[in-house]
Design a protein around this motif. Structure first.
Motif, PDB file in Angstrom:
ATOM      1  N   ALA A 102       0.841  -1.192   0.000  1.00  0.00           N
ATOM      2  CA  ALA A 102       0.000   0.000   0.000  1.00  0.00           C
ATOM      3  C   ALA A 102       0.882   1.251   0.000  1.00  0.00           C
ATOM      4  O   ALA A 102       1.995   1.248   0.533  1.00  0.00           O
ATOM      5  N   GLN A 103       0.349   2.259  -0.641  1.00  0.00           N
ATOM      6  CA  GLN A 103       1.090   3.520  -0.696  1.00  0.00           C
ATOM      7  C   GLN A 103       0.746   4.397   0.500  1.00  0.00           C
ATOM      8  O   GLN A 103      -0.391   4.410   0.964  1.00  0.00           O
ATOM      9  N   THR A 104       1.734   5.129   0.978  1.00  0.00           N
ATOM     10  CA  THR A 104       1.516   6.100   2.056  1.00  0.00           C
ATOM     11  C   THR A 104       2.207   7.401   1.693  1.00  0.00           C
ATOM     12  O   THR A 104       3.214   7.413   0.986  1.00  0.00           O
ATOM     13  N   VAL A 105       1.656   8.495   2.205  1.00  0.00           N
ATOM     14  CA  VAL A 105       2.214   9.830   1.993  1.00  0.00           C
ATOM     15  C   VAL A 105       2.364  10.487   3.360  1.00  0.00           C
ATOM     16  O   VAL A 105       1.407  10.503   4.141  1.00  0.00           O
ATOM     17  N   THR A 106       3.542  11.025   3.634  1.00  0.00           N
ATOM     18  CA  THR A 106       3.824  11.624   4.945  1.00  0.00           C
ATOM     19  C   THR A 106       4.258  13.069   4.792  1.00  0.00           C
ATOM     20  O   THR A 106       5.177  13.379   4.030  1.00  0.00           O
ATOM     21  N   GLN A 107       3.577  13.947   5.504  1.00  0.00           N
ATOM     22  CA  GLN A 107       3.975  15.350   5.573  1.00  0.00           C
ATOM     23  C   GLN A 107       4.329  15.611   7.030  1.00  0.00           C
ATOM     24  O   GLN A 107       3.466  15.563   7.899  1.00  0.00           O
ATOM     25  N   SER A 108       5.576  15.884   7.286  1.00  0.00           N
ATOM     26  CA  SER A 108       6.075  15.935   8.661  1.00  0.00           C
ATOM     27  C   SER A 108       5.958  17.303   9.313  1.00  0.00           C
ATOM     28  O   SER A 108       6.276  17.465  10.489  1.00  0.00           O
ATOM     29  N   GLN A 109       5.521  18.296   8.547  1.00  0.00           N
ATOM     30  CA  GLN A 109       5.403  19.665   9.077  1.00  0.00           C
ATOM     31  C   GLN A 109       3.919  20.028   9.198  1.00  0.00           C
ATOM     32  O   GLN A 109       3.296  20.408   8.213  1.00  0.00           O
ATOM     33  N   PRO A 110       3.336  19.932  10.385  1.00  0.00           N
ATOM     34  CA  PRO A 110       1.907  20.266  10.512  1.00  0.00           C
ATOM     35  C   PRO A 110       1.627  21.734  10.216  1.00  0.00           C
ATOM     36  O   PRO A 110       0.597  22.065   9.636  1.00  0.00           O
ATOM     37  N   ASP A 124       5.808   6.385   0.229  1.00  0.00           N
ATOM     38  CA  ASP A 124       6.286   5.014   0.162  1.00  0.00           C
ATOM     39  C   ASP A 124       5.460   4.263  -0.869  1.00  0.00           C
ATOM     40  O   ASP A 124       4.224   4.284  -0.811  1.00  0.00           O
ATOM     41  N   THR A 125       6.133   3.623  -1.804  1.00  0.00           N
ATOM     42  CA  THR A 125       5.444   2.852  -2.828  1.00  0.00           C
ATOM     43  C   THR A 125       6.402   1.846  -3.432  1.00  0.00           C
ATOM     44  O   THR A 125       7.613   2.060  -3.427  1.00  0.00           O
ATOM     45  N   SER A 126       5.849   0.780  -3.955  1.00  0.00           N
ATOM     46  CA  SER A 126       6.641  -0.182  -4.703  1.00  0.00           C
ATOM     47  C   SER A 126       6.450   0.005  -6.210  1.00  0.00           C
ATOM     48  O   SER A 126       7.080  -0.689  -7.003  1.00  0.00           O
ATOM     49  N   GLU A 127       5.600   0.954  -6.580  1.00  0.00           N
ATOM     50  CA  GLU A 127       5.357   1.247  -7.987  1.00  0.00           C
ATOM     51  C   GLU A 127       6.555   1.979  -8.574  1.00  0.00           C
ATOM     52  O   GLU A 127       7.284   2.698  -7.873  1.00  0.00           O
ATOM     53  N   ILE A 165      -7.334  22.883  -4.837  1.00  0.00           N
ATOM     54  CA  ILE A 165      -6.837  23.444  -6.095  1.00  0.00           C
ATOM     55  C   ILE A 165      -5.488  22.817  -6.392  1.00  0.00           C
ATOM     56  O   ILE A 165      -4.602  22.797  -5.540  1.00  0.00           O
ATOM     57  N   LEU A 166      -5.329  22.296  -7.599  1.00  0.00           N
ATOM     58  CA  LEU A 166      -4.052  21.709  -7.987  1.00  0.00           C
ATOM     59  C   LEU A 166      -3.004  22.799  -8.134  1.00  0.00           C
ATOM     60  O   LEU A 166      -3.208  23.774  -8.853  1.00  0.00           O
ATOM     61  N   VAL A 167      -1.885  22.623  -7.454  1.00  0.00           N
ATOM     62  CA  VAL A 167      -0.781  23.585  -7.532  1.00  0.00           C
ATOM     63  C   VAL A 167       0.235  23.144  -8.568  1.00  0.00           C
ATOM     64  O   VAL A 167       0.644  23.922  -9.438  1.00  0.00           O
ATOM     65  N   ILE A 168       0.632  21.869  -8.488  1.00  0.00           N
ATOM     66  CA  ILE A 168       1.681  21.382  -9.368  1.00  0.00           C
ATOM     67  C   ILE A 168       1.623  19.864  -9.425  1.00  0.00           C
ATOM     68  O   ILE A 168       1.149  19.211  -8.475  1.00  0.00           O
ATOM     69  N   ARG A 169       2.101  19.307 -10.516  1.00  0.00           N
ATOM     70  CA  ARG A 169       2.003  17.868 -10.773  1.00  0.00           C
ATOM     71  C   ARG A 169       3.330  17.383 -11.318  1.00  0.00           C
ATOM     72  O   ARG A 169       3.969  18.073 -12.122  1.00  0.00           O
ATOM     73  N   GLN A 170       3.748  16.195 -10.908  1.00  0.00           N
ATOM     74  CA  GLN A 170       5.006  15.604 -11.369  1.00  0.00           C
ATOM     75  C   GLN A 170       4.748  14.166 -11.797  1.00  0.00           C
ATOM     76  O   GLN A 170       4.104  13.401 -11.064  1.00  0.00           O
ATOM     77  N   GLU A 171       5.233  13.802 -12.947  1.00  0.00           N
ATOM     78  CA  GLU A 171       5.158  12.404 -13.377  1.00  0.00           C
ATOM     79  C   GLU A 171       6.491  11.747 -13.051  1.00  0.00           C
ATOM     80  O   GLU A 171       7.546  12.283 -13.373  1.00  0.00           O
ATOM     81  N   ALA A 172       6.438  10.590 -12.412  1.00  0.00           N
ATOM     82  CA  ALA A 172       7.640   9.975 -11.846  1.00  0.00           C
ATOM     83  C   ALA A 172       8.683   9.616 -12.905  1.00  0.00           C
ATOM     84  O   ALA A 172       9.882   9.591 -12.614  1.00  0.00           O
ATOM     85  N   TYR A 173       8.241   9.356 -14.135  1.00  0.00           N
ATOM     86  CA  TYR A 173       9.204   8.957 -15.160  1.00  0.00           C
ATOM     87  C   TYR A 173       9.962  10.165 -15.721  1.00  0.00           C
ATOM     88  O   TYR A 173      10.946  10.009 -16.442  1.00  0.00           O
ATOM     89  N   LYS A 174       9.504  11.368 -15.368  1.00  0.00           N
ATOM     90  CA  LYS A 174      10.191  12.575 -15.833  1.00  0.00           C
ATOM     91  C   LYS A 174      11.226  12.998 -14.795  1.00  0.00           C
ATOM     92  O   LYS A 174      10.894  13.239 -13.636  1.00  0.00           O
ATOM     93  N   GLN A 175      12.468  13.084 -15.187  1.00  0.00           N
ATOM     94  CA  GLN A 175      13.517  13.469 -14.245  1.00  0.00           C
ATOM     95  C   GLN A 175      13.497  14.966 -13.950  1.00  0.00           C
ATOM     96  O   GLN A 175      13.916  15.392 -12.878  1.00  0.00           O
ATOM     97  N   GLN A 176      13.012  15.746 -14.906  1.00  0.00           N
ATOM     98  CA  GLN A 176      13.013  17.192 -14.718  1.00  0.00           C
ATOM     99  C   GLN A 176      11.958  17.588 -13.698  1.00  0.00           C
ATOM    100  O   GLN A 176      10.805  17.144 -13.775  1.00  0.00           O
ATOM    101  N   ASN A 177      12.351  18.438 -12.763  1.00  0.00           N
ATOM    102  CA  ASN A 177      11.416  18.909 -11.751  1.00  0.00           C
ATOM    103  C   ASN A 177      10.382  19.844 -12.356  1.00  0.00           C
ATOM    104  O   ASN A 177      10.724  20.730 -13.151  1.00  0.00           O
TER     105      ASN A 177
END
Lengths: 114, 116
Positions: B1-9, B26-29, B46-58
């Motif tokens: 299972a995937q998890t997302v952690t934001q450590s700064q409340p 955390d993911t195995s994908e 509201i969507l701020v920004i999106r990243q596709e994992a196969y793209k190395q460019q930020n």
């Protein structure tokens, strides 16, 4: 163009009652997803529908059900309400189901169970 | 299972300064999407920004940019020239790539306050 619209914006229900929340997606969008956002937490996935078929279900009890209509609008039903069901319920629509296109969110329905 | 952690409340920043919000996942994908969403008091995500994992460019969107470190499973958001309107909850989110299901997995959020 109208965005994702949800109704009602607020409602108060008593424990044990049933509630129906409604969502109209952006015109042309065929995918609708529902999320529950408890105060102080991030949204949790409940359901996704695409072309009127259920494509995904989150870890929620059977008291939660949903459907999508031919015009792609959607309803979320919750039976036998519990105090813990109090939350903001968000609807998101997108053109397709796999995440390749942006999901647009509505302003949510604030449900309070007393 | 995937998890997302934001450590700064909670975080705060002075207007016109730069702030960075942290996110780990955390993911195995191997292929997936990562997102930053903003939720102001109006409640609408509201969507701020999106990243596709196969793209190395930020990814960058005007004053918003990400630092995507795939090996470290880290996805931070940098907001430059902070504005009062940036005050909101910010959520990091993950979605598997492809397939028929496109549900988002969110972190718990970071409350950002921009001070004049």
């Amino acid at each position: 163009d109208a965005g994702v619209t949800q109704s009602p914006t607020h409602l108060i229900k008593t424990r044990g009652q049933q509630v129906t929340l409604r969502c109209s997606p952006i015109s042309g969008h065929k995918s609708v997803s529902w999320y529950q956002q408890v105060l102080g937490q991030g949204p949790q996935f409940i359901f996704q529908y695409y072309e009127k078929e259920e494509r995904g279900r989150g870890n929620f009890p059977d008291r939660f059900s949903a459907r999508q209509f031919p015009n792609y609008s959607s309803e979320l039903n919750v039976n036998a309400l519990l105090l813990g069901d109090s939350a903001l319920y968000l609807c998101a629509s997108s053109w397709e189901s796999g995440g390749r296109t942006e999901a647009f969110f509505g302003q949510g329905t604030r449900l309070t169970v007393v | 299972a995937q998890t997302v952690t934001q450590s700064q409340p909670e975080m705060s920043v002075q207007e016109a300064e730069t702030v960075t919000l942290s996110c780990t996942y955390d993911t195995s994908e191997n292929n997936y999407y990562l997102f930053w969403y903003k939720q102001p008091p109006s409640r609408q995500m509201i969507l701020v920004i999106r990243q596709e994992a196969y793209k190395q460019q930020n990814a960058t969107e005007n004053r918003f940019s990400v630092n995507f470190q795939k090996a470290a499973k880290s996805f931070s958001l940098k907001i430059s020239d902070s504005q009062l309107g940036d005050t909101a909850m910010y959520f990091c989110a993950f979605m598997k790539y492809g397939g028929s299901q496109g549900n988002l997995i969110f972190g718990k959020g970071t409350k950002l306050s921009v001070k004049p």
